[in-house]
Each structure stands twice: as C-alpha cells, then as structure tokens.
Design an enzyme around this catalytic site. Structure first.
Site, PDB file in Angstrom:
ATOM      1  N   ALA A 113       0.613  -1.166   0.168  1.00  0.00           N
ATOM      2  CA  ALA A 113       0.043  -0.240   0.074  1.00  0.00           C
ATOM      3  C   ALA A 113       0.633   1.282  -0.032  1.00  0.00           C
ATOM      4  CB  ALA A 113      -0.870  -0.099   1.036  1.00  0.00           C
ATOM      5  N   LYS A 118      -3.149   5.264  -3.610  1.00  0.00           N
ATOM      6  CA  LYS A 118      -4.032   4.148  -4.215  1.00  0.00           C
ATOM      7  C   LYS A 118      -4.997   3.959  -2.853  1.00  0.00           C
ATOM      8  CE  LYS A 118      -1.426   2.462  -7.980  1.00  0.00           C
ATOM      9  NZ  LYS A 118      -0.083   3.114  -7.519  1.00  0.00           N
ATOM     10  N   CYS A 233       4.142  -0.221 -12.351  1.00  0.00           N
ATOM     11  CA  CYS A 233       4.405   0.669 -13.157  1.00  0.00           C
ATOM     12  C   CYS A 233       5.805   0.695 -13.818  1.00  0.00           C
ATOM     13  CB  CYS A 233       4.592   2.256 -12.211  1.00  0.00           C
ATOM     14  SG  CYS A 233       6.038   2.082 -10.942  1.00  0.00           S
TER      15      CYS A 233
END
Lengths: 304, 134
Positions: A113, A118, A233
């Site tokens: 996290a 997000k 990513c």
C-alpha cells in the site's frame, strides 16, 4: 535515445525490442504533467474544483472523475493541499483503484500500500465505509502511508507491516484485493532518472520472482466471486504478462477486460524467448506515449 | 473513554461523530470506524482527531472536518484572507466575545481549531501543514 544508451545500454537494448517507436523513447524521458486527485471524503467534488479553478487551470483526467491535470507543481502555497483536499498523484496510477471498483461495506486488501495514494483512493470510492487492510513490509514506508491516510481523513483502514505473502493464510476472505506490486519502476523514469540508472536485468528477475509469490498469496486471500487487480508501473513483460500468465497456469483465475476511455499498447504474447497465454490480451498495457502518462500495466482478475 | 470523548464533544461543539475514539497516553485522540476483520497482527488504526487539553478538546484539521459540518456552537466563519493567514500560522483578531476552543471554517473548508481569548484566536496549525504566503 543516445541519452538512454549512454546511461544504461542494457536497458536500451532490452526495451527497443519491446517498443521501437521514437515517441516511446521521447516520452519516457519527458517530465510528467502534474496531476491531482480531489478528496471527496472531506468536501464535495464540485465545490473543491470550483475553488481550485479560481486560481488554477484544471483539465479532467478521462478515466477518473476526481482526477485532474493541473498547471502548477507548487503545493506549498495551496490551501487545498494543506487541508488534505487534494492528493498529488500521477494520472495512470489512479487506474488500478478505478478498475478494482471497491464498494462501501466491502473488505479490501491493499497488499503493497505505501505510500498510500491508491489506498486513499480506495477509501474515497468506499466512502470511508467497510474496511481496508493496508499493508506494506517496510516500517519506514508505512510511516508515510499512515501520514497520508491521516491527512486524507481515512477512517476505515487498518495498517499492517508484513510481507504480503503473510495474507495467504486468510483464504477466501477478501471481497477485493489490490496488488500494486513492487517493480523495476520503468514508468517512474519520467519522475527521476534514478530509476534509469538503477535498472538492471538482475532486478527485473528479482522482482518477477517476488511478484509471483505475491500474486499467488493475493489470489488465495480473495473470496470466490471477488476481484484482484494486479498492477505495476513498469513495461517489462517478465513483471507483467508473465506474472498474469503464471497465475492463470497455477490457478483457476479468470481475466476480465478493462474498459476505460484511454489509449493503450497491445499486451505482449511473446518476449525474451517466452510465450504467454492469449488471455493476457485482456490486460491493459500503457506506454508513456499512449496518454502522455507514466508507463503502467493493469490486470483485472476474477476468482470463479 | 470513548463515551467521555463524545460527551465532551457534544458539550463543546454540540455534535459528536459516530466513530470509535481512542485516547493515547499523550492525550491525543484517534478516531476510526470499526472493522470486524482481524489480521492477527499488530495494526495501526485511526486518524489523529484531536488532543485533550485541560479546558477541552482541541481538534486537528481532520477532526474539524469531521465535527465542523454539524457543529452547533464554538464555530466561526472567517474570510478567504483570514483563512490564508490562519493556514500560514498566524493568530487572528476577532471582535467577538469568544473564549475557549473554536473551530474555524471558510465556506466548506474546515481549518482546524484555535483558542479564543481576549479578541485573538491563537493558531495551532502544525508547521508541516502551513502554507507559504506569496
């Protein structure tokens, strides 16, 4: 291109096999447009937007209604930033929570996290209702996560400090799982050349092995009928299509198409001597030139 | 402790949100919603909601956003200019006869809590949340 060659030749050699287009290389090295997400947990969207528009130019991000490109990078004098009403967040990184689509009342696991962009978006989509387990394995990263949850006014989250694999013991438990996996971060080169300097094939393989363990644990923790979103990513197929293909081979997981108003690059079915299932065509592969964002990869997985 | 916090909030501001409150040894109050799932591991939970002072509860910016919209007393509206000064860390002058902990708001923005005394509201915006005035 010469610049990339000079800094990291193996990087250039590997990814020129993936995307030869000149704009891929141009955009990979171009600084990102600044974007923000408005925090509807604290005040109404239209109200904050109107206040911001008195001072800034906002351009809506097509795939998330709370997201906007903004013509400033100066947040130190922005009241809305001070009050936790906006979160500077890269436009493509807003996609995984939108795809996961968590609802108020659901139990959600955010397996990796930190720093929390997000997670705060998940809480916003859940209207601060239900429960998010936000996990990260590094204590120092968790401190940043907690600070962001606090600033954003997130009330429905418990933070844990564990290796994500820990959660495989909670079999068939979570309605939704987000695995925004640790990765080689090629997309982040637009933020900092550090990621280009640091890139190596050894790291790609290391991350690929970690991601395989995490995705199996994430899938195990998911309820039947539940949704797992896997994202990175980076552009490397070893960290993207290969991981999804691995899950499909090892489990009964089903992939679902992602339908968002954006351009994308077709997922890779063969790379570096490896072949992947045709099913991975349902994943979302974003190269920097597709929407002028960071590179990103998103897969939407359902447990039957 | 949960009940005591709620009672104090109602006394001070006329409203207490329906949340779980936890008071830490440093007198900081944390707020969160219940969650039935037990991760069988240590968890951090809750946002920093306020601090119990000798004369009441001083709300943080986040606490002010949770209480402010339904507060019935000890809340004042400031102008845009005053809101900027406040978020830059300045005390504010007021011409009202106010005393004690006050929530400040500008429109639908809640700016935290200050202490009113003798025509001034003393600023409690933490350094890391202050804006630069340009």
């Amino acid at each position: 291109m010469e610049e990339v060659l000079k800094i990291n030749r193996p990087f250039y050699e590997r990814y020129s096999q993936l995307d030869e287009r000149e704009e891929f290389w141009n955009l990979l090295l171009t600084p990102l447009r600044q974007s923000i997400r408005i925090n509807t947990l604290k005040a109404p969207l239209d109200y904050i937007k109107a206040r911001l528009e008195e001072r800034y130019e906002l351009e809506p991000i097509p795939w998330v209604k709370e997201g906007f490109f903004i013509n400033t990078q100066e947040f130190g004098n922005m009241m809305e930033y001070s009050l936790g009403l906006v979160f500077p967040q890269e436009a493509s990184s807003m996609i995984p929570p939108v795809v996961l689509d968590p609802k108020p009342g659901e139990l959600v696991l955010d397996m990796a996290a930190a720093p929390g962009a997000k997670t705060t978006q998940l809480a916003q989509l859940m209207k601060n209702d239900g429960c998010i387990i936000a996990n990260d394995m590094k204590k120092w990263r968790v401190n940043v996560l907690i600070a962001n949850l606090n600033r954003f006014g997130v009330l429905n989250t418990r933070v844990t400090v564990k290796d994500g694999v820990y959660f495989k013991r909670f079999e068939n438990t979570f309605d939704k799982v987000l695995l925004d996996a640790p990765c080689s971060s090629v997309g982040m080169i637009r933020k900092s050349f550090k990621f280009l300097n640091d890139w190596s094939m050894r790291k790609v393989i290391m991350y690929s092995n970690i991601q395989k363990k995490l995705i199996l644990a994430a899938y195990k923790a998911l309820k039947p009928g539940g949704i797992l979103v896997y994202s990175t990513c980076t552009v490397d197929p070893f960290e993207n299509e290969e991981i999804v293909d691995y899950l499909l081979r090892k489990t009964d997981a089903k992939l679902e198409r992602i339908d968002l108003p954006l351009k994308s690059t077709p997922p890779v079915l063969e790379f570096g001597g490896k072949k992947y299932s045709e099913e991975v065509k349902k994943c979302l592969r974003l190269h920097p030139q597709d929407n002028n964002t960071e590179a990103f990869f998103v897969a939407k997985i359902r447990k039957p | 402790m949960n009940k005591k916090v709620k009672k104090r909030l109602i006394e001070q501001y006329g409203y207490a949100p329906d949340l779980v409150f936890e008071v830490k040894p440093n007198r900081r109050v944390y707020a969160y919603k219940p969650c039935s799932f037990n991760p069988r591991a240590y968890t951090e939970k809750g946002i920093y909601f306020g601090k119990i002072e000798s004369d009441g509860i001083r709300l943080t910016i986040e606490g002010a956003f949770l209480v402010g919209p339904k507060a019935k007393k000890n809340i004042i509206e400031v102008s845009k200019e005053e809101a900027k000064l406040w978020l830059a860390g300045m005390d504010l002058k007021i011409n009202k006869e106010l005393n004690g902990w006050i929530i400040l708001k500008w429109g639908e923005y809640y700016l935290g809590c200050g202490k009113a005394k003798g025509g001034t509201i003393k600023n409690y915006v933490p350094k890391e949340r202050r804006i630069n005035l340009k």
